[in-house]
Motif scaffolding. Structure first.
Motif, PDB file in Angstrom:
ATOM      1  N   UNK A  36      30.068  37.183  40.103  1.00 51.03           N
ATOM      2  CA  UNK A  36      30.579  37.567  38.781  1.00 51.03           C
ATOM      3  C   UNK A  36      31.961  38.210  38.898  1.00 51.03           C
ATOM      4  N   UNK A  37      32.135  39.079  39.872  1.00 55.23           N
ATOM      5  CA  UNK A  37      33.434  39.735  40.075  1.00 55.23           C
ATOM      6  C   UNK A  37      34.489  38.726  40.509  1.00 55.23           C
ATOM      7  N   UNK A  38      34.098  37.715  41.275  1.00 53.93           N
ATOM      8  CA  UNK A  38      35.051  36.670  41.689  1.00 53.93           C
ATOM      9  C   UNK A  38      35.561  35.895  40.479  1.00 53.93           C
ATOM     10  N   UNK A  56      39.884  34.879  36.380  1.00 53.15           N
ATOM     11  CA  UNK A  56      40.226  34.901  34.954  1.00 53.15           C
ATOM     12  C   UNK A  56      41.267  35.975  34.657  1.00 53.15           C
ATOM     13  N   UNK A  57      41.056  37.159  35.189  1.00 55.99           N
ATOM     14  CA  UNK A  57      41.954  38.282  34.898  1.00 55.99           C
ATOM     15  C   UNK A  57      43.324  38.093  35.540  1.00 55.99           C
ATOM     16  N   UNK A  58      43.357  37.553  36.745  1.00 57.32           N
ATOM     17  CA  UNK A  58      44.657  37.339  37.387  1.00 57.32           C
ATOM     18  C   UNK A  58      45.463  36.293  36.616  1.00 57.32           C
ATOM     19  N   UNK A  59      44.804  35.297  36.088  1.00 56.44           N
ATOM     20  CA  UNK A  59      45.514  34.309  35.257  1.00 56.44           C
ATOM     21  C   UNK A  59      45.991  34.937  33.958  1.00 56.44           C
ATOM     22  N   UNK A  68      45.811  46.296  42.328  1.00 59.60           N
ATOM     23  CA  UNK A  68      46.956  45.457  41.981  1.00 59.60           C
ATOM     24  C   UNK A  68      46.951  45.120  40.484  1.00 59.60           C
ATOM     25  N   UNK A  69      45.769  44.952  39.930  1.00 52.16           N
ATOM     26  CA  UNK A  69      45.633  44.702  38.488  1.00 52.16           C
ATOM     27  C   UNK A  69      46.125  45.911  37.702  1.00 52.16           C
TER      28      UNK A  69
END
Length: 118
Positions: free
Chosen positions: A61-63, A68-71, A100-101
């Protein structure tokens, strides 16, 4: 440049270091003792299997979240955190991604504030 490092980002970095050192120590021990890593992981009894499945599902789920979040945030090479988890540990790469996020979100907020308004 350092203004993008928030206290929360440092917390995530600290967790990444703990995750790296903690997991790598036991991975090295497993190799030194010539243990069957996957056999120990999934064959150590119901409790070990339960926590293994629990962590595996959470990591999947975290992957998905990482990709999704990095995009969404325009972070390049988000997939690399997932690949690196296979070489190091997800307990290292996921908090590293969160740090980094956090930096990226802080950078975006500062850029939006500095942009001239029409």
């Amino acid at each position: 440049m350092t203004r993008h490092w928030t206290p929360l980002a440092f917390v995530y970095l600290g967790l990444a270091v703990v995750g790296l050192i903690g997991t790598m120590a036991f991975n090295v021990l497993s190799v030194v003792l010539m243990r069957d890593y996957l056999g120990d992981l999934f064959g150590g009894g119901p409790a070990v299997t339960s926590i293994s499945i629990d962590l595996l599902v959470a990591a999947i789920a975290a992957s998905i979240f990482v990709i999704v979040e990095s995009r969404r945030l325009g972070m390049r090479f988000g997939w690399l955190y997932i690949v690196a988890a296979g070489v190091t540990a997800f307990a290292f790469t996921f908090p590293l991604f969160l740090a980094m996020r956090q930096r990226r979100m802080t950078e975006r907020r500062m850029t939006e504030r500095a942009a001239p308004r029409e």
